[in-house]
Design a protein around this motif. Structure first.
Motif, PDB file in Angstrom:
ATOM      1  N   THR A 149       0.839  -1.206   0.000  1.00 34.74           N
ATOM      2  CA  THR A 149       0.000   0.000   0.000  1.00 34.74           C
ATOM      3  C   THR A 149       0.866   1.246   0.000  1.00 34.74           C
ATOM      4  OG1 THR A 149      -1.760  -1.179   1.168  1.00 34.74           O
ATOM      5  CG2 THR A 149      -1.854   1.221   1.201  1.00 34.74           C
ATOM      6  N   LEU A 150       1.967   1.223   0.749  1.00 30.50           N
ATOM      7  CA  LEU A 150       2.886   2.365   0.726  1.00 30.50           C
ATOM      8  C   LEU A 150       3.435   2.592  -0.678  1.00 30.50           C
ATOM      9  CD1 LEU A 150       4.996   2.027   4.019  1.00 30.50           C
ATOM     10  CD2 LEU A 150       3.190   3.685   3.517  1.00 30.50           C
ATOM     11  N   ALA A 151       3.716   1.516  -1.396  1.00 34.19           N
ATOM     12  CA  ALA A 151       4.196   1.650  -2.775  1.00 34.19           C
ATOM     13  C   ALA A 151       3.144   2.338  -3.635  1.00 34.19           C
ATOM     14  CB  ALA A 151       4.556   0.281  -3.347  1.00 34.19           C
ATOM     15  N   HIS A 152       1.884   1.974  -3.445  1.00 30.94           N
ATOM     16  CA  HIS A 152       0.797   2.613  -4.207  1.00 30.94           C
ATOM     17  C   HIS A 152       0.625   4.073  -3.802  1.00 30.94           C
ATOM     18  CE1 HIS A 152      -0.763  -0.692  -6.608  1.00 30.94           C
ATOM     19  NE2 HIS A 152      -0.650  -1.491  -5.558  1.00 30.94           N
ATOM     20  N   VAL A 153       0.790   4.370  -2.522  1.00 32.15           N
ATOM     21  CA  VAL A 153       0.737   5.761  -2.059  1.00 32.15           C
ATOM     22  C   VAL A 153       1.799   6.585  -2.785  1.00 32.15           C
ATOM     23  CG1 VAL A 153       1.281   7.251  -0.082  1.00 32.15           C
ATOM     24  CG2 VAL A 153      -0.312   5.335   0.196  1.00 32.15           C
ATOM     25  N   ALA A 154       3.024   6.057  -2.840  1.00 32.42           N
ATOM     26  CA  ALA A 154       4.120   6.774  -3.483  1.00 32.42           C
ATOM     27  C   ALA A 154       3.886   6.913  -4.985  1.00 32.42           C
ATOM     28  CB  ALA A 154       5.436   6.043  -3.207  1.00 32.42           C
ATOM     29  N   GLN A 155       3.363   5.860  -5.599  1.00 30.64           N
ATOM     30  CA  GLN A 155       3.081   5.916  -7.034  1.00 30.64           C
ATOM     31  C   GLN A 155       2.026   6.982  -7.352  1.00 30.64           C
ATOM     32  OE1 GLN A 155       0.716   2.738  -8.584  1.00 30.64           O
ATOM     33  NE2 GLN A 155       1.576   2.859 -10.647  1.00 30.64           N
ATOM     34  N   LYS A 156       0.949   6.999  -6.572  1.00 31.15           N
ATOM     35  CA  LYS A 156      -0.102   7.991  -6.808  1.00 31.15           C
ATOM     36  C   LYS A 156       0.398   9.413  -6.555  1.00 31.15           C
ATOM     37  CE  LYS A 156      -4.175   7.533  -7.178  1.00 31.15           C
ATOM     38  NZ  LYS A 156      -5.056   7.750  -8.355  1.00 31.15           N
ATOM     39  N   ALA A 157       1.321   9.555  -5.614  1.00 32.41           N
ATOM     40  CA  ALA A 157       1.923  10.869  -5.377  1.00 32.41           C
ATOM     41  C   ALA A 157       2.616  11.363  -6.643  1.00 32.41           C
ATOM     42  CB  ALA A 157       2.910  10.794  -4.220  1.00 32.41           C
ATOM     43  N   GLU A 158       3.317  10.448  -7.317  1.00 29.88           N
ATOM     44  CA  GLU A 158       4.023  10.839  -8.538  1.00 29.88           C
ATOM     45  C   GLU A 158       3.029  11.153  -9.658  1.00 29.88           C
ATOM     46  OE1 GLU A 158       8.053   9.689 -10.933  1.00 29.88           O
ATOM     47  OE2 GLU A 158       7.712   9.220  -8.832  1.00 29.88           O
ATOM     48  N   HIS A 159       1.947  10.379  -9.729  1.00 26.58           N
ATOM     49  CA  HIS A 159       0.925  10.645 -10.746  1.00 26.58           C
ATOM     50  C   HIS A 159       0.322  12.038 -10.565  1.00 26.58           C
ATOM     51  CE1 HIS A 159      -0.161   6.143 -11.662  1.00 26.58           C
ATOM     52  NE2 HIS A 159       1.096   6.435 -11.914  1.00 26.58           N
ATOM     53  N   GLU A 160      -0.104  12.326  -9.333  1.00 27.49           N
ATOM     54  CA  GLU A 160      -0.949  13.495  -9.110  1.00 27.49           C
ATOM     55  C   GLU A 160      -0.186  14.769  -8.778  1.00 27.49           C
ATOM     56  OE1 GLU A 160      -4.087  12.540  -6.374  1.00 27.49           O
ATOM     57  OE2 GLU A 160      -4.726  10.783  -7.514  1.00 27.49           O
ATOM     58  N   TYR A 161       1.001  14.641  -8.199  1.00 28.14           N
ATOM     59  CA  TYR A 161       1.738  15.846  -7.813  1.00 28.14           C
ATOM     60  C   TYR A 161       2.963  16.121  -8.689  1.00 28.14           C
ATOM     61  CZ  TYR A 161      -0.828  17.506  -3.741  1.00 28.14           C
ATOM     62  OH  TYR A 161      -1.770  18.055  -2.921  1.00 28.14           O
ATOM     63  N   ALA A 162       3.537  15.063  -9.295  1.00 23.13           N
ATOM     64  CA  ALA A 162       4.672  15.281 -10.183  1.00 23.13           C
ATOM     65  C   ALA A 162       4.272  15.195 -11.651  1.00 23.13           C
ATOM     66  CB  ALA A 162       5.780  14.265  -9.887  1.00 23.13           C
ATOM     67  N   GLY A 163       3.068  14.685 -11.913  1.00 16.61           N
ATOM     68  CA  GLY A 163       2.573  14.634 -13.275  1.00 16.61           C
ATOM     69  C   GLY A 163       3.178  13.538 -14.128  1.00 16.61           C
ATOM     70  N   VAL A 164       3.714  12.502 -13.483  1.00 11.13           N
ATOM     71  CA  VAL A 164       4.327  11.389 -14.211  1.00 11.13           C
ATOM     72  C   VAL A 164       3.471  10.149 -14.006  1.00 11.13           C
ATOM     73  CG1 VAL A 164       6.408  10.016 -14.541  1.00 11.13           C
ATOM     74  CG2 VAL A 164       6.599  12.372 -13.752  1.00 11.13           C
ATOM     75  N   MET A 165       2.939   9.601 -15.105  1.00  8.72           N
ATOM     76  CA  MET A 165       2.072   8.427 -15.004  1.00  8.72           C
ATOM     77  C   MET A 165       2.920   7.156 -14.965  1.00  8.72           C
ATOM     78  SD  MET A 165      -0.766   9.825 -14.630  1.00  8.72           S
ATOM     79  CE  MET A 165      -1.793   8.355 -14.678  1.00  8.72           C
ATOM     80  N   CYS A 166       3.733   7.037 -13.936  1.00  6.33           N
ATOM     81  CA  CYS A 166       4.689   5.933 -13.820  1.00  6.33           C
ATOM     82  C   CYS A 166       3.977   4.642 -13.422  1.00  6.33           C
ATOM     83  CB  CYS A 166       5.757   6.262 -12.783  1.00  6.33           C
ATOM     84  SG  CYS A 166       5.100   6.518 -11.117  1.00  6.33           S
ATOM     85  N   GLY A 167       4.618   3.523 -13.701  1.00  2.54           N
ATOM     86  CA  GLY A 167       4.162   2.255 -13.181  1.00  2.54           C
ATOM     87  C   GLY A 167       4.587   2.103 -11.729  1.00  2.54           C
ATOM     88  N   LEU A 168       4.463   0.906 -11.201  1.00  2.00           N
ATOM     89  CA  LEU A 168       4.707   0.670  -9.775  1.00  2.00           C
ATOM     90  C   LEU A 168       6.139   0.209  -9.484  1.00  2.00           C
ATOM     91  CD1 LEU A 168       3.168   0.619  -7.005  1.00  2.00           C
ATOM     92  CD2 LEU A 168       2.765  -1.822  -7.430  1.00  2.00           C
ATOM     93  N   MET A 169       6.905  -0.113 -10.516  1.00  2.00           N
ATOM     94  CA  MET A 169       8.185  -0.779 -10.289  1.00  2.00           C
ATOM     95  C   MET A 169       9.127  -0.014  -9.376  1.00  2.00           C
ATOM     96  SD  MET A 169      11.216  -1.846 -12.938  1.00  2.00           S
ATOM     97  CE  MET A 169      11.476  -0.158 -13.454  1.00  2.00           C
ATOM     98  N   ASP A 170       9.321   1.257  -9.624  1.00  2.00           N
ATOM     99  CA  ASP A 170      10.338   2.004  -8.879  1.00  2.00           C
ATOM    100  C   ASP A 170      10.028   2.037  -7.389  1.00  2.00           C
ATOM    101  OD1 ASP A 170      11.392   2.410 -11.363  1.00  2.00           O
ATOM    102  OD2 ASP A 170      10.832   4.521 -11.495  1.00  2.00           O
ATOM    103  N   GLN A 171       8.779   2.321  -7.066  1.00  3.37           N
ATOM    104  CA  GLN A 171       8.384   2.381  -5.665  1.00  3.37           C
ATOM    105  C   GLN A 171       8.442   0.989  -5.030  1.00  3.37           C
ATOM    106  OE1 GLN A 171       6.649   3.698  -8.221  1.00  3.37           O
ATOM    107  NE2 GLN A 171       6.790   5.900  -7.869  1.00  3.37           N
ATOM    108  N   PHE A 172       8.007  -0.016  -5.766  1.00  2.43           N
ATOM    109  CA  PHE A 172       8.074  -1.397  -5.270  1.00  2.43           C
ATOM    110  C   PHE A 172       9.510  -1.782  -4.958  1.00  2.43           C
ATOM    111  CE2 PHE A 172       8.978  -5.821  -6.190  1.00  2.43           C
ATOM    112  CZ  PHE A 172       8.091  -6.482  -5.362  1.00  2.43           C
TER     113      PHE A 172
END
Length: 394
Positions: A149-172
Protein backbone atom coordinates in the motif's frame (compact mmCIF):
# COMPACT_ATOMS: atom_id res chain seq x y z
CA UNK A 1 26.05 11.93 2.94
CA UNK A 2 24.82 9.93 5.93
CA UNK A 3 21.85 9.71 8.24
CA UNK A 4 23.80 11.67 10.79
CA UNK A 5 24.34 14.47 8.27
CA UNK A 6 20.62 14.98 7.77
CA UNK A 7 19.98 14.59 11.53
CA UNK A 8 22.44 17.41 12.23
CA UNK A 9 20.87 19.57 9.52
CA UNK A 10 17.44 18.82 10.98
CA UNK A 11 18.44 20.13 14.39
CA UNK A 12 20.01 23.20 12.83
CA UNK A 13 16.91 24.03 10.79
CA UNK A 14 14.19 23.19 13.28
CA UNK A 15 15.80 23.61 16.68
CA UNK A 16 14.95 20.23 18.13
CA UNK A 17 16.65 16.89 18.05
CA UNK A 18 15.40 13.30 17.97
CA UNK A 19 14.00 12.93 14.45
CA UNK A 20 13.26 9.54 13.00
CA UNK A 21 16.04 8.57 10.59
CA UNK A 22 15.20 6.59 7.47
CA UNK A 23 17.12 5.41 4.41
CA UNK A 24 15.47 4.79 1.05
CA UNK A 25 17.44 3.20 -1.80
CA UNK A 26 17.40 3.93 -5.49
CA UNK A 27 17.06 1.00 -7.84
CA UNK A 28 18.42 -0.65 -10.92
CA UNK A 29 16.31 -2.72 -13.28
CA UNK A 30 18.14 -5.59 -14.89
CA UNK A 31 15.51 -6.12 -17.57
CA UNK A 32 11.86 -5.25 -18.18
CA UNK A 33 11.64 -1.58 -19.16
CA UNK A 34 8.32 0.24 -19.68
CA UNK A 35 6.54 -3.05 -19.00
CA UNK A 36 5.30 -2.04 -15.56
CA UNK A 37 2.55 0.33 -16.66
CA UNK A 38 1.56 -2.32 -19.21
CA UNK A 39 1.00 -4.72 -16.29
CA UNK A 40 3.88 -6.96 -17.32
CA UNK A 41 7.07 -8.17 -15.65
CA UNK A 42 10.08 -6.29 -14.29
CA UNK A 43 13.30 -7.42 -12.58
CA UNK A 44 14.62 -4.64 -10.33
CA UNK A 45 16.87 -4.51 -7.26
CA UNK A 46 17.47 -1.86 -4.59
CA UNK A 47 21.02 -0.48 -4.62
CA UNK A 48 23.43 1.30 -2.32
CA UNK A 49 22.68 4.75 -3.78
CA UNK A 50 20.32 6.09 -1.13
CA UNK A 51 18.30 9.03 0.17
CA UNK A 52 18.41 9.73 3.92
CA UNK A 53 15.60 11.38 5.84
CA UNK A 54 15.27 13.04 9.23
CA UNK A 55 11.56 13.47 10.01
CA UNK A 56 9.80 14.66 13.14
CA UNK A 57 6.29 15.68 14.16
CA UNK A 58 6.34 19.38 14.98
CA UNK A 59 3.10 19.69 16.96
CA UNK A 60 1.84 22.38 14.62
CA UNK A 61 -0.11 22.66 11.38
CA UNK A 62 2.63 23.07 8.82
CA UNK A 63 4.70 20.74 6.67
CA UNK A 64 8.23 22.13 6.58
CA UNK A 65 10.55 20.53 4.03
CA UNK A 66 14.27 21.02 3.48
CA UNK A 67 16.25 19.64 0.55
CA UNK A 68 19.75 19.37 2.01
CA UNK A 69 21.37 18.81 -1.38
CA UNK A 70 19.65 21.78 -3.05
CA UNK A 71 19.81 24.02 0.04
CA UNK A 72 16.17 24.87 -0.51
CA UNK A 73 13.06 24.95 1.68
CA UNK A 74 9.30 24.70 1.22
CA UNK A 75 6.47 25.17 3.74
CA UNK A 76 2.80 24.27 3.20
CA UNK A 77 -0.13 24.20 5.63
CA UNK A 78 -1.41 20.70 6.38
CA UNK A 79 -4.99 21.70 5.62
CA UNK A 80 -4.04 23.42 2.36
CA UNK A 81 -1.95 20.77 0.63
CA UNK A 82 -1.39 21.58 -3.03
CA UNK A 83 1.14 21.28 -5.82
CA UNK A 84 3.73 24.02 -5.71
CA UNK A 85 6.17 25.63 -8.12
CA UNK A 86 8.95 23.88 -6.19
CA UNK A 87 9.17 20.66 -8.17
CA UNK A 88 11.27 18.66 -5.71
CA UNK A 89 8.78 19.40 -2.93
CA UNK A 90 5.86 18.03 -4.95
CA UNK A 91 7.13 14.47 -4.60
CA UNK A 92 6.94 14.80 -0.81
CA UNK A 93 3.73 16.82 -0.67
CA UNK A 94 2.10 14.27 -2.96
CA UNK A 95 2.82 11.55 -0.39
CA UNK A 96 1.25 13.62 2.39
CA UNK A 97 -1.79 14.31 0.20
CA UNK A 98 -2.22 10.61 -0.58
CA UNK A 99 -2.19 9.74 3.12
CA UNK A 100 -4.84 12.37 3.74
CA UNK A 101 -6.97 10.96 0.93
CA UNK A 102 -6.81 7.57 2.64
CA UNK A 103 -8.38 9.07 5.76
CA UNK A 104 -5.22 9.44 7.81
CA UNK A 105 -5.23 12.46 10.11
CA UNK A 106 -2.02 14.23 9.19
CA UNK A 107 -0.33 16.55 11.66
CA UNK A 108 2.45 19.03 11.04
CA UNK A 109 5.87 17.55 10.41
CA UNK A 110 9.39 18.59 9.54
CA UNK A 111 11.65 16.80 7.08
CA UNK A 112 15.25 17.17 5.95
CA UNK A 113 16.44 14.83 3.22
CA UNK A 114 19.48 14.31 1.03
CA UNK A 115 21.54 11.54 -0.44
CA UNK A 116 23.73 10.16 -3.19
CA UNK A 117 21.23 8.91 -5.77
CA UNK A 118 22.27 10.76 -8.94
CA UNK A 119 19.32 12.80 -10.19
CA UNK A 120 18.43 12.16 -13.83
CA UNK A 121 20.50 8.98 -14.04
CA UNK A 122 17.50 6.64 -14.17
CA UNK A 123 18.08 5.28 -10.66
CA UNK A 124 14.67 6.44 -9.42
CA UNK A 125 15.66 9.15 -7.00
CA UNK A 126 12.05 10.35 -7.09
CA UNK A 127 10.69 6.98 -5.94
CA UNK A 128 13.27 6.86 -3.15
CA UNK A 129 12.13 10.30 -1.98
CA UNK A 130 8.47 9.29 -2.05
CA UNK A 131 8.95 5.91 -0.38
CA UNK A 132 11.28 7.22 2.31
CA UNK A 133 8.79 9.84 3.46
CA UNK A 134 5.83 7.44 3.20
CA UNK A 135 7.67 4.95 5.41
CA UNK A 136 8.70 7.66 7.90
CA UNK A 137 5.19 9.07 8.26
CA UNK A 138 3.77 5.57 8.67
CA UNK A 139 6.20 5.03 11.54
CA UNK A 140 5.62 8.41 13.20
CA UNK A 141 1.84 8.31 12.91
CA UNK A 142 1.66 4.59 13.77
CA UNK A 143 -0.69 3.94 10.85
CA UNK A 144 0.65 0.41 10.20
CA UNK A 145 0.22 0.57 6.42
CA UNK A 146 1.54 -2.51 4.63
CA UNK A 147 4.46 -2.08 2.23
CA UNK A 148 2.50 -2.71 -0.95
CA UNK A 149 0.00 0.00 0.00
CA UNK A 150 2.89 2.37 0.73
CA UNK A 151 4.20 1.65 -2.77
CA UNK A 152 0.80 2.61 -4.21
CA UNK A 153 0.74 5.76 -2.06
CA UNK A 154 4.12 6.77 -3.48
CA UNK A 155 3.08 5.92 -7.03
CA UNK A 156 -0.10 7.99 -6.81
CA UNK A 157 1.92 10.87 -5.38
CA UNK A 158 4.02 10.84 -8.54
CA UNK A 159 0.93 10.64 -10.75
CA UNK A 160 -0.95 13.50 -9.11
CA UNK A 161 1.74 15.85 -7.81
CA UNK A 162 4.67 15.28 -10.18
CA UNK A 163 2.57 14.63 -13.27
CA UNK A 164 4.33 11.39 -14.21
CA UNK A 165 2.07 8.43 -15.00
CA UNK A 166 4.69 5.93 -13.82
CA UNK A 167 4.16 2.26 -13.18
CA UNK A 168 4.71 0.67 -9.77
CA UNK A 169 8.19 -0.78 -10.29
CA UNK A 170 10.34 2.00 -8.88
CA UNK A 171 8.38 2.38 -5.66
CA UNK A 172 8.07 -1.40 -5.27
CA UNK A 173 11.82 -1.90 -5.70
CA UNK A 174 12.70 0.79 -3.15
CA UNK A 175 10.40 -0.74 -0.53
CA UNK A 176 10.74 -4.46 -1.27
CA UNK A 177 14.45 -4.70 -2.09
CA UNK A 178 16.32 -7.60 -0.49
CA UNK A 179 20.04 -7.73 0.13
CA UNK A 180 21.77 -9.90 -2.49
CA UNK A 181 18.61 -10.50 -4.54
CA UNK A 182 16.81 -9.19 -7.58
CA UNK A 183 13.03 -9.40 -7.47
CA UNK A 184 10.66 -10.22 -10.33
CA UNK A 185 7.38 -8.39 -9.97
CA UNK A 186 4.23 -9.32 -11.86
CA UNK A 187 2.74 -5.84 -12.22
CA UNK A 188 -0.76 -7.20 -12.77
CA UNK A 189 -1.15 -9.65 -9.89
CA UNK A 190 1.55 -7.98 -7.74
CA UNK A 191 3.02 -11.41 -7.04
CA UNK A 192 6.79 -11.30 -6.71
CA UNK A 193 9.68 -13.70 -6.51
CA UNK A 194 13.27 -13.16 -5.35
CA UNK A 195 16.28 -14.49 -7.24
CA UNK A 196 19.78 -14.54 -5.68
CA UNK A 197 22.27 -12.23 -7.41
CA UNK A 198 25.82 -12.11 -6.09
CA UNK A 199 27.33 -8.73 -6.95
CA UNK A 200 30.73 -10.01 -5.81
CA UNK A 201 30.67 -12.70 -8.52
CA UNK A 202 29.18 -10.39 -11.16
CA UNK A 203 29.43 -6.64 -10.72
CA UNK A 204 26.67 -4.22 -11.65
CA UNK A 205 28.35 -1.23 -13.25
CA UNK A 206 26.42 1.86 -14.32
CA UNK A 207 27.65 4.29 -16.97
CA UNK A 208 25.92 7.68 -16.94
CA UNK A 209 25.29 9.21 -20.34
CA UNK A 210 25.30 12.63 -18.70
CA UNK A 211 22.08 13.44 -20.55
CA UNK A 212 19.48 14.66 -18.07
CA UNK A 213 15.98 13.43 -18.62
CA UNK A 214 12.65 14.28 -17.08
CA UNK A 215 10.04 11.53 -16.98
CA UNK A 216 7.46 14.28 -16.65
CA UNK A 217 8.05 15.33 -20.25
CA UNK A 218 5.52 14.51 -22.91
CA UNK A 219 7.41 11.58 -24.44
CA UNK A 220 7.02 9.26 -21.44
CA UNK A 221 3.29 9.78 -21.13
CA UNK A 222 2.97 9.60 -24.94
CA UNK A 223 4.43 6.06 -24.90
CA UNK A 224 1.82 5.03 -22.40
CA UNK A 225 -0.95 6.46 -24.59
CA UNK A 226 0.41 4.63 -27.63
CA UNK A 227 0.33 1.34 -25.74
CA UNK A 228 -3.26 1.99 -24.67
CA UNK A 229 -4.17 2.70 -28.28
CA UNK A 230 -2.74 -0.68 -29.27
CA UNK A 231 -4.78 -2.43 -26.59
CA UNK A 232 -7.97 -0.84 -27.90
CA UNK A 233 -7.28 -2.21 -31.38
CA UNK A 234 -6.57 -5.71 -30.07
CA UNK A 235 -9.66 -5.70 -27.86
CA UNK A 236 -11.86 -5.49 -30.95
CA UNK A 237 -10.67 -9.02 -31.78
CA UNK A 238 -9.59 -10.36 -28.39
CA UNK A 239 -11.81 -9.02 -25.57
CA UNK A 240 -9.61 -10.78 -23.02
CA UNK A 241 -6.70 -8.44 -23.82
CA UNK A 242 -6.93 -5.88 -21.01
CA UNK A 243 -3.33 -4.72 -21.35
CA UNK A 244 -0.34 -5.56 -23.52
CA UNK A 245 0.56 -8.10 -20.84
CA UNK A 246 -2.28 -10.23 -22.24
CA UNK A 247 -1.26 -9.88 -25.88
CA UNK A 248 0.84 -12.28 -27.94
CA UNK A 249 3.15 -11.56 -30.84
CA UNK A 250 0.94 -13.71 -33.07
CA UNK A 251 -2.09 -11.56 -32.23
CA UNK A 252 -0.19 -8.39 -33.04
CA UNK A 253 1.08 -9.76 -36.32
CA UNK A 254 -2.38 -10.98 -37.36
CA UNK A 255 -3.76 -7.43 -37.17
CA UNK A 256 -0.69 -5.40 -38.06
CA UNK A 257 -2.51 -3.74 -40.97
CA UNK A 258 -4.90 -2.07 -38.49
CA UNK A 259 -2.09 -0.42 -36.56
CA UNK A 260 -0.31 2.82 -37.14
CA UNK A 261 3.29 1.72 -37.77
CA UNK A 262 4.64 3.55 -34.70
CA UNK A 263 1.96 2.13 -32.39
CA UNK A 264 2.63 -1.37 -33.73
CA UNK A 265 6.33 -1.08 -32.97
CA UNK A 266 5.62 0.18 -29.45
CA UNK A 267 3.35 -2.78 -28.78
CA UNK A 268 5.75 -5.28 -30.31
CA UNK A 269 8.54 -4.11 -28.02
CA UNK A 270 6.38 -4.51 -24.89
CA UNK A 271 5.19 -8.00 -25.83
CA UNK A 272 8.74 -9.13 -26.63
CA UNK A 273 10.18 -7.52 -23.49
CA UNK A 274 7.76 -9.37 -21.22
CA UNK A 275 8.92 -12.64 -22.76
CA UNK A 276 12.55 -11.60 -22.30
CA UNK A 277 12.06 -11.02 -18.57
CA UNK A 278 10.73 -14.55 -18.07
CA UNK A 279 13.50 -16.06 -20.19
CA UNK A 280 16.14 -14.00 -18.38
CA UNK A 281 14.93 -15.29 -15.02
CA UNK A 282 15.26 -18.84 -16.32
CA UNK A 283 18.83 -18.02 -17.32
CA UNK A 284 19.50 -16.68 -13.81
CA UNK A 285 18.23 -19.90 -12.29
CA UNK A 286 20.66 -21.81 -14.53
CA UNK A 287 23.42 -19.36 -13.48
CA UNK A 288 23.79 -18.59 -17.18
CA UNK A 289 25.04 -15.01 -17.13
CA UNK A 290 26.05 -15.13 -20.79
CA UNK A 291 22.50 -16.06 -21.75
CA UNK A 292 21.08 -13.43 -19.41
CA UNK A 293 23.29 -10.80 -21.02
CA UNK A 294 22.02 -11.59 -24.50
CA UNK A 295 18.51 -10.74 -23.35
CA UNK A 296 19.84 -7.41 -22.03
CA UNK A 297 21.34 -6.50 -25.42
CA UNK A 298 18.10 -7.50 -27.14
CA UNK A 299 16.19 -5.31 -24.70
CA UNK A 300 18.39 -2.34 -25.61
CA UNK A 301 17.83 -2.92 -29.32
CA UNK A 302 14.06 -2.92 -28.76
CA UNK A 303 14.18 0.24 -26.68
CA UNK A 304 16.33 1.92 -29.30
CA UNK A 305 14.53 0.84 -32.47
CA UNK A 306 10.90 0.04 -31.58
CA UNK A 307 10.17 2.01 -28.41
CA UNK A 308 12.54 4.82 -29.44
CA UNK A 309 13.44 6.03 -25.97
CA UNK A 310 17.21 5.81 -26.27
CA UNK A 311 19.63 8.54 -27.34
CA UNK A 312 23.03 8.60 -29.12
CA UNK A 313 24.95 8.67 -25.84
CA UNK A 314 23.17 5.60 -24.45
CA UNK A 315 23.58 3.75 -27.72
CA UNK A 316 27.31 4.54 -27.76
CA UNK A 317 27.75 3.19 -24.22
CA UNK A 318 25.92 -0.05 -25.00
CA UNK A 319 27.85 -0.48 -28.25
CA UNK A 320 31.18 0.14 -26.54
CA UNK A 321 30.40 -2.46 -23.86
CA UNK A 322 29.22 -5.14 -26.27
CA UNK A 323 31.85 -7.80 -26.82
CA UNK A 324 34.39 -6.53 -24.29
CA UNK A 325 36.09 -9.26 -22.21
CA UNK A 326 34.08 -10.11 -19.11
CA UNK A 327 30.98 -8.16 -20.15
CA UNK A 328 27.92 -10.39 -19.91
CA UNK A 329 25.37 -7.81 -20.97
CA UNK A 330 24.55 -4.13 -21.27
CA UNK A 331 21.51 -1.98 -22.00
CA UNK A 332 19.98 1.40 -21.35
CA UNK A 333 18.01 1.53 -18.12
CA UNK A 334 15.13 3.64 -16.89
CA UNK A 335 12.57 5.73 -18.71
CA UNK A 336 14.97 6.73 -21.44
CA UNK A 337 16.14 9.88 -23.26
CA UNK A 338 19.20 9.90 -20.99
CA UNK A 339 20.36 8.36 -17.76
CA UNK A 340 22.53 5.27 -17.44
CA UNK A 341 23.37 2.00 -19.06
CA UNK A 342 23.49 -1.03 -16.77
CA UNK A 343 26.32 -3.46 -17.37
CA UNK A 344 27.03 -6.90 -15.90
CA UNK A 345 30.80 -7.34 -15.70
CA UNK A 346 33.11 -10.01 -14.33
CA UNK A 347 34.92 -8.56 -11.27
CA UNK A 348 38.42 -9.02 -12.68
CA UNK A 349 37.46 -7.11 -15.85
CA UNK A 350 35.76 -4.09 -14.27
CA UNK A 351 38.80 -1.81 -14.36
CA UNK A 352 39.56 -2.57 -18.01
CA UNK A 353 35.87 -2.24 -18.89
CA UNK A 354 35.62 1.21 -17.34
CA UNK A 355 38.72 2.44 -19.15
CA UNK A 356 37.71 1.11 -22.57
CA UNK A 357 34.10 2.28 -22.42
CA UNK A 358 35.11 5.68 -21.07
CA UNK A 359 37.76 6.13 -23.75
CA UNK A 360 35.31 5.18 -26.53
CA UNK A 361 32.69 7.57 -25.16
CA UNK A 362 35.21 10.40 -24.80
CA UNK A 363 36.42 9.91 -28.36
CA UNK A 364 32.89 10.47 -29.62
CA UNK A 365 31.48 13.05 -27.21
CA UNK A 366 34.56 14.80 -25.83
CA UNK A 367 33.97 13.88 -22.19
CA UNK A 368 34.24 10.86 -19.96
CA UNK A 369 31.06 9.44 -18.44
CA UNK A 370 30.46 9.18 -14.71
CA UNK A 371 30.44 5.55 -13.63
CA UNK A 372 29.17 3.76 -10.52
CA UNK A 373 29.70 0.30 -9.13
CA UNK A 374 26.69 -0.73 -7.09
CA UNK A 375 25.77 -3.39 -4.59
CA UNK A 376 22.29 -4.79 -4.03
CA UNK A 377 20.81 -3.84 -0.64
CA UNK A 378 17.59 -4.13 1.33
CA UNK A 379 14.62 -1.83 0.87
CA UNK A 380 13.49 1.24 2.82
CA UNK A 381 14.22 0.98 6.53
CA UNK A 382 14.75 2.88 9.72
CA UNK A 383 18.40 3.69 10.36
CA UNK A 384 19.30 1.56 13.36
CA UNK A 385 21.92 2.89 15.73
CA UNK A 386 21.45 6.55 14.76
CA UNK A 387 17.71 6.70 15.29
CA UNK A 388 16.20 8.25 18.41
CA UNK A 389 12.64 8.85 19.49
CA UNK A 390 10.73 11.25 17.26
CA UNK A 391 10.55 14.69 18.83
CA UNK A 392 7.77 17.21 19.25
CA UNK A 393 8.50 20.69 17.99
CA UNK A 394 7.95 24.00 19.58
Amino acid sequence: MSAQTVATAFQRHFGYAAPLLVRAPGRVNLIGEHTDYNLGYVLPAAIDKEIYFAVGLNGGHEIRLVSHDLNDCCTVAVDQLHRTDTQWANYLLGVAAQLQQRGIVLTGFDCVFGGNVPVGAGLSSSAAVECGLAFALDQLLATHIDKMTLAHVAQKAEHEYAGVMCGLMDQFASLFGRDGHVVRLDCRSLDYEYFPFDTQACRIVLCNSGVKHSLADSEYNKRRQECEQGVRILQQHYPEVQSLRDATLAQLQAHQAEFDEVVYRRCRYIVEENTRVLQACEALQRQDLVGFGQFMHASHAGLRDDYQVSCPELDALEEAARGLPGVYGARMMGGGFGGCTINLVAPEQVEAFLEQVSAAFEARFGRRPDTYQTSIVGGVSQVVGEQVTAGIGQ
